[in-house]
Write an enzyme that holds these catalytic residues in place. Structure first.
Site, PDB file in Angstrom:
ATOM      1  CE1 TYR A   3      16.393 -33.899  48.730  1.00 59.85           C
ATOM      2  CE2 TYR A   3      15.714 -35.787  47.417  1.00 59.85           C
ATOM      3  CZ  TYR A   3      15.588 -35.008  48.559  1.00 59.85           C
ATOM      4  OH  TYR A   3      14.660 -35.339  49.520  1.00 59.85           O
ATOM      5  CD  GLU A  13      11.890 -28.295  47.371  1.00 63.71           C
ATOM      6  OE1 GLU A  13      13.058 -28.264  47.773  1.00 63.71           O
ATOM      7  OE2 GLU A  13      10.923 -28.567  48.118  1.00 63.71           O
ATOM      8  CE  LYS A  60      12.834 -37.807  51.586  1.00 60.58           C
ATOM      9  NZ  LYS A  60      14.176 -37.641  52.223  1.00 60.58           N
ATOM     10  CG  ASN A  78      14.652 -39.001  55.721  1.00 63.98           C
ATOM     11  OD1 ASN A  78      14.129 -39.055  54.601  1.00 63.98           O
ATOM     12  ND2 ASN A  78      15.500 -38.045  56.058  1.00 63.98           N
ATOM     13  CG  HIS A 100      11.451 -33.073  50.395  1.00 67.15           C
ATOM     14  ND1 HIS A 100      12.676 -32.507  50.639  1.00 67.15           N
ATOM     15  CD2 HIS A 100      10.711 -32.115  49.776  1.00 67.15           C
ATOM     16  CE1 HIS A 100      12.680 -31.254  50.166  1.00 67.15           C
ATOM     17  NE2 HIS A 100      11.497 -31.005  49.632  1.00 67.15           N
TER      18      HIS A 100
END
Ligand code: RTP
Ligand code: MG
Length: 140
Positions: free
Chosen positions: A51, A128, A11, A114, A117
């Protein structure tokens, strides 16, 4: 045991801090193989689609903004039980709950920033991967 593929994203908080190599090393050390990888700038539309399952959640807008706020590295990982193994190496969503030695325990800044993913099911892994890679871009 089944050889699986899963989808991973490094990320924006992690690319910003130059952690692409350190995170990839942890993935590889766990036995996962990086069979496709590309650094991209996600558009807001790509992040929204990615998302979509969280569209009704209160954090959806912030999540979409964050994921399109800087470069990410999208990857396909392959290995035995790749989906659950990757989730294990990533650690819990909130870094303060993440087990010692996991990527999020070591690198994540917050529940939002965080660092990684990982797909949460075989169905989502397939969807995905398809959003970002064609089959000829994946070399096992
Ligand atoms: P990811 O999808 O990014 O791999 O993370 P995850 O499965 O561990 O967590 P998920 O429930 O799918 O949530 C997606 C991302 O939304 C943010 N989030 N914020 N403020 C909150 O309560 C909250 N809950 C989730 C996190 O950044 C999480 O990675
Ligand atoms: Mg998730």
């Amino acid at each position: 045991m089944a050889i699986e593929r899963t989808f991973s994203i490094i990320k924006p908080d992690a690319t910003r801090r130059n952690l692409t190599g350190a995170i990839t090393q942890k993935l590889e050390e766990s036995g996962l193989r990086v069979v496709a990888s590309r650094r991209i700038q996600m558009t807001e539309d790509q992040a929204k689609k990615f998302y979509e399952v969280h569209a009704e959640r209160p954090f959806y807008g912030d999540l979409v903004n964050f994921m399109s706020s800087g470069p990410v590295v999208v990857q396909v990982l392959e290995g035995e039980n790749a989906i659950s193994k990757n989730r294990e190496v990533m650690g819990a969503t909130n870094p303060s709950d993440a087990a010692e030695g996991t990527i999020r325990a070591e690198f994540a800044e917050s529940i939002d920033a965080n660092s990684v993913h990982g797909s949460d099911s075989p169905e989502n892994a397939e969807l995905e991967i398809k959003q970002f890679f064609t089959e000829d871009q994946i070399v096992g």
